[in-house]
Design a protein around this motif. Structure first.
Motif, PDB file in Angstrom:
ATOM      1  N   LEU A 144      31.015 -14.101 -26.867  1.00 50.82           N
ATOM      2  CA  LEU A 144      32.259 -13.491 -27.867  1.00 50.82           C
ATOM      3  C   LEU A 144      33.268 -14.243 -27.711  1.00 50.82           C
ATOM      4  CD1 LEU A 144      31.103  -9.920 -25.911  1.00 50.82           C
ATOM      5  CD2 LEU A 144      31.189 -10.795 -27.838  1.00 50.82           C
ATOM      6  N   TYR A 178      33.692 -12.642 -38.544  1.00 48.68           N
ATOM      7  CA  TYR A 178      32.390 -13.448 -38.032  1.00 48.68           C
ATOM      8  C   TYR A 178      32.828 -13.428 -36.580  1.00 48.68           C
ATOM      9  CZ  TYR A 178      31.583 -16.395 -42.733  1.00 48.68           C
ATOM     10  OH  TYR A 178      30.992 -17.068 -43.358  1.00 48.68           O
ATOM     11  N   ALA A 179      34.280 -13.498 -36.183  1.00 44.90           N
ATOM     12  CA  ALA A 179      34.500 -12.337 -35.256  1.00 44.90           C
ATOM     13  C   ALA A 179      32.930 -11.360 -34.693  1.00 44.90           C
ATOM     14  CB  ALA A 179      36.026 -12.706 -34.173  1.00 44.90           C
ATOM     15  N   ARG A 215      26.856 -12.980 -42.765  1.00 45.25           N
ATOM     16  CA  ARG A 215      26.983 -13.671 -41.289  1.00 45.25           C
ATOM     17  C   ARG A 215      26.061 -12.838 -40.176  1.00 45.25           C
ATOM     18  NH1 ARG A 215      30.154 -17.237 -37.667  1.00 45.25           N
ATOM     19  NH2 ARG A 215      29.550 -18.162 -39.580  1.00 45.25           N
ATOM     20  N   ALA A 222      23.864 -14.082 -25.786  1.00 46.12           N
ATOM     21  CA  ALA A 222      23.835 -15.233 -26.498  1.00 46.12           C
ATOM     22  C   ALA A 222      23.452 -16.889 -26.140  1.00 46.12           C
ATOM     23  CB  ALA A 222      25.733 -15.320 -26.773  1.00 46.12           C
ATOM     24  N   GLU A 239      22.585 -13.933 -38.158  1.00 46.96           N
ATOM     25  CA  GLU A 239      23.274 -13.929 -36.584  1.00 46.96           C
ATOM     26  C   GLU A 239      22.041 -13.291 -35.905  1.00 46.96           C
ATOM     27  OE1 GLU A 239      26.233 -14.011 -34.827  1.00 46.96           O
ATOM     28  OE2 GLU A 239      27.031 -15.877 -35.037  1.00 46.96           O
ATOM     29  N   GLU A 261      28.621 -19.395 -26.544  1.00 50.46           N
ATOM     30  CA  GLU A 261      28.215 -19.740 -27.721  1.00 50.46           C
ATOM     31  C   GLU A 261      28.839 -17.563 -28.010  1.00 50.46           C
ATOM     32  OE1 GLU A 261      28.905 -21.285 -30.917  1.00 50.46           O
ATOM     33  OE2 GLU A 261      29.600 -22.702 -30.041  1.00 50.46           O
ATOM     34  N   PHE A 273      21.681 -18.791 -28.610  1.00 53.46           N
ATOM     35  CA  PHE A 273      22.850 -19.728 -29.621  1.00 53.46           C
ATOM     36  C   PHE A 273      23.048 -21.153 -28.309  1.00 53.46           C
ATOM     37  CE2 PHE A 273      24.582 -15.432 -31.626  1.00 53.46           C
ATOM     38  CZ  PHE A 273      23.639 -15.781 -32.458  1.00 53.46           C
ATOM     39  N   ARG A 316      29.409 -11.052 -34.789  1.00 58.00           N
ATOM     40  CA  ARG A 316      29.435 -11.729 -33.301  1.00 58.00           C
ATOM     41  C   ARG A 316      29.146 -10.744 -32.467  1.00 58.00           C
ATOM     42  NH1 ARG A 316      28.557 -16.877 -31.089  1.00 58.00           N
ATOM     43  NH2 ARG A 316      27.557 -17.365 -32.966  1.00 58.00           N
ATOM     44  N   LEU A 351      25.227  -8.941 -31.568  1.00 62.26           N
ATOM     45  CA  LEU A 351      24.682  -9.084 -30.180  1.00 62.26           C
ATOM     46  C   LEU A 351      24.556  -7.784 -29.144  1.00 62.26           C
ATOM     47  CD1 LEU A 351      27.048 -11.619 -28.527  1.00 62.26           C
ATOM     48  CD2 LEU A 351      25.025 -11.873 -28.498  1.00 62.26           C
ATOM     49  N   ASN A 368      27.101 -12.047 -23.583  1.00 56.35           N
ATOM     50  CA  ASN A 368      26.874 -13.551 -23.609  1.00 56.35           C
ATOM     51  C   ASN A 368      25.774 -13.847 -22.657  1.00 56.35           C
ATOM     52  OD1 ASN A 368      30.037 -13.532 -24.478  1.00 56.35           O
ATOM     53  ND2 ASN A 368      31.199 -13.571 -22.503  1.00 56.35           N
TER      54      ASN A 368
END
Length: 412
Positions: A138, A187-188, A339, A128, A343, A136, A132, A191, A195, A125
């Motif tokens: 997890l 999309y989850a 995606r 991120a 990312e 933004e 981001f 991420r 990351l 996190n």
């Protein structure tokens, strides 16, 4: 069709039967646990930064008991600075029965999930937030409190925000995900994968820093249970139908070959990101906001180094209707790949993202067969639900037609 972690599926803690939001046995009287006292709540609130909470009380709302945990929904009510506040929470505790508690302790399921929330997720996190922006990270519930067991088989505790209070809800497994919800779930996953790829580029292999990640050798033992338990059941199920004779024979041959396939199915490929490893609709919550579907992922007991296609394939095969999977499966994989690559580029890991994206489609047969073993491990849970039975049958037919059931072990 069912899915679930390799060890959890072997004891029927699998999709529709054992993740946090699925049909575990209800706890008596919502499992009003004697540990969830006013003192417990006050300590939790102070730890969360609430100054001098007053009139604190705990209200139990619901509870389910699975093989890997007891999950309680509670509301902590209190007064602070003259304002009355209600705090909805989810509390995960070890099973009550000694066998289940020892099983969880030996596999470190509770420890792994707690360390994911307290050590790994905060690092991801922060990464991120750096690239981001705040908020933004997890797509997971916020961890409010966590306590590791102080001995093997001892008490542990994981307290999470109850995201159903802000509009998230479970999906109907038998009905299957909509395209919009399937895309939100992928999309989850993207991420998480992006990351972790970026963190790997910074720090090297993640299992060197986070040694609690689910190890491949333990996963192999769980999958071997699935082979010995689930595939014979699947074969018998198929032989009971006149339209699945070829598929039944293919599953029979797979049963004999599957143990030698485990290295191929479970071996991470570099660059190896994190995988949720139990990524099906029962471990996901959804809401619609501003015309878009959003997804939160639960149940991180199996988090491990893996391959992104493992999460993608399990979701597509377990949680979409056959018609939906056939119509939009390829485009969903493309959407996921777009995606992930985008990312990774934003995170300064463009090279890793491009390598993983290039390998998605070639990795489908291996990932799909791995997903099928997970589903076969809980085939008994699917039986009797016509839509679930049909989803399993159609998946086996499709994979047989694609030659997936004939996959051979890698020779390297």
């Amino acid at each position: 069709m069912q899915a679930g972690g390799p060890d959890s599926a072997a004891i029927s803690e699998a999709p529709s039967s054992g993740s946090e939001e699925s049909d575990c046995e209800p706890c008596p009287e919502a499992d009003a646990d004697t540990a969830l006292t006013e003192e417990w709540a006050r300590e939790l609130l102070i730890g969360a930064g609430v100054v001098c909470p007053q009139e604190v009380r705990v209200e139990s709302r619901a509870g389910v008991a699975g093989a890997l945990s007891r999950v309680l929904a509670v509301t902590v009510r209190y007064e602070s600075d003259g304002e009355r506040v209600a705090l909805p929470l989810v509390v995960k505790l070890p099973p009550r029965d000694p066998f289940g508690r020892l099983f969880v302790a030996e596999a470190q399921f509770d420890t792994r999930e707690i360390l994911f929330y307290t050590e790994l997720a905060p690092v991801l996190n922060r990464l991120a937030a750096e690239y981001f922006g705040p908020g933004e990270g997890l797509p997971i519930p916020k961890c409010v409190k966590a306590r590791l067991p102080d001995e093997i088989g001892g008490d542990s505790e994981l307290v999470l925000e109850d995201v159903t209070s802000i509009g998230f809800d479970s999906a109907d497994f038998a009905e299957g995900l909509t395209v919009e919800r399937a895309r939100a779930a992928l999309y989850a996953a993207a991420r998480l994968h992006a990351l972790s790829l970026a963190l790997r580029e910074r720090e090297g292999p993640l299992d060197q820093r986070f040694d609690f990640l689910f190890p491949c050798e333990r996963a192999a033992a769980g999958y071997l249970r699935l082979v010995r338990r689930g595939l014979p059941q699947l074969e018998a199920f198929l032989r009971g139908r006149t339209d699945c004779i070829e598929e039944a024979a293919a599953v029979s041959a797979l049963s004999a070959r599957a143990p030698s396939l485990l290295g191929t199915l479970l071996r991470p490929a570099e660059p190896a990101p994190l995988a949720h490893a139990d990524f099906w609709s029962g471990n996901l919550l959804f809401r619609e906001k501003d015309g878009l579907s959003e997804c939160v992922a639960l149940d991180w007991q199996m988090v491990s180094l893996g391959r992104p296609m493992d999460d993608v394939a399990l979701l597509l095969l377990s949680s979409l209707t056959p018609e939906m999977r056939r119509a939009v499966g390829d485009s969903l994989i493309e959407d996921y790949g777009d995606r992930l690559e985008a990312e990774c580029a934003r995170l300064g890991a463009a090279t890793s993202g491009a390598i993983v994206r290039k390998g998605l489609k070639p990795d489908w047969p291996r990932a799909a067969l791995r997903a099928l073993l997970l589903c076969a491990g809980s085939v008994d849970v699917a039986l009797g639900e016509p839509r679930a039975e049909r989803r399993l049958l159609e998946a086996v037919k499709d994979l047989h037609g694609q030659g997936v059931l004939s996959l051979k072990p890698d020779t390297d």
